[in-house]
Motif scaffolding. Structure first.
Motif, PDB file in Angstrom:
ATOM      1  N   SER A   3       0.917  -0.943   0.143  1.00 20.42           N
ATOM      2  CA  SER A   3       0.108   0.028  -0.181  1.00 20.42           C
ATOM      3  C   SER A   3       0.796   1.146  -0.181  1.00 20.42           C
ATOM      4  O   SER A   3       0.401   2.184  -0.565  1.00 20.42           O
ATOM      5  CB  SER A   3      -0.985  -0.105   1.074  1.00 20.42           C
ATOM      6  N   GLY A   7       0.564   4.108  -3.021  1.00 19.84           N
ATOM      7  CA  GLY A   7       0.301   5.480  -2.460  1.00 19.84           C
ATOM      8  C   GLY A   7       1.604   6.460  -3.270  1.00 19.84           C
ATOM      9  O   GLY A   7       1.290   7.471  -3.655  1.00 19.84           O
ATOM     10  N   ILE A  38      -4.359   7.221   1.409  1.00 20.32           N
ATOM     11  CA  ILE A  38      -3.663   6.393   0.331  1.00 20.32           C
ATOM     12  C   ILE A  38      -2.205   6.714  -0.168  1.00 20.32           C
ATOM     13  O   ILE A  38      -1.143   5.983  -0.299  1.00 20.32           O
ATOM     14  CB  ILE A  38      -4.804   6.113  -1.036  1.00 20.32           C
ATOM     15  N   ASN A  44      -5.668   1.232   2.122  1.00 19.89           N
ATOM     16  CA  ASN A  44      -5.659   0.529   0.848  1.00 19.89           C
ATOM     17  C   ASN A  44      -7.002   1.025   0.240  1.00 19.89           C
ATOM     18  O   ASN A  44      -8.150   0.936   0.809  1.00 19.89           O
ATOM     19  CB  ASN A  44      -5.803  -0.949   1.274  1.00 19.89           C
ATOM     20  N   PRO A  45      -6.689   1.278  -1.191  1.00 17.06           N
ATOM     21  CA  PRO A  45      -8.095   1.970  -1.837  1.00 17.06           C
ATOM     22  C   PRO A  45      -8.803   0.769  -2.208  1.00 17.06           C
ATOM     23  O   PRO A  45      -8.371  -0.466  -2.500  1.00 17.06           O
ATOM     24  CB  PRO A  45      -7.511   2.541  -3.137  1.00 17.06           C
TER      25      PRO A  45
END
Length: 67
Positions: A3, A7, A38, A44-45
């Motif tokens: 993550s 990002g 993010i 976490n998207p």
């Protein structure tokens, strides 16, 4: 990809394209807070959000399946 790495890629591309966080969040349909998290790697998207962010930024999402 972690993550944090996701990002970082989103932040780098957004900066390269000179898009403000608030504008990207609005276009992609996520909150500014979510986008900030993010980009920092602390959230976490959701898949739909990730796909929309990548579409706006001209990035691809590649999925690898490990057997």
């Amino acid at each position: 990809m972690s993550s944090t790495e996701i990002g970082q890629k989103i932040r780098e591309r957004r900066s390269f394209l000179k898009i403000k966080q608030e504008d990207l969040a609005d276009i992609a349909g996520v909150s500014e807070r979510t986008l900030r998290e993010i980009e920092k790697g602390t959230a976490n998207p959701e898949l739909n959000s990730l796909l929309k962010l990548c579409e706006v930024l001209g990035l691809e999402v590649k999925i690898s399946v490990i057997k």
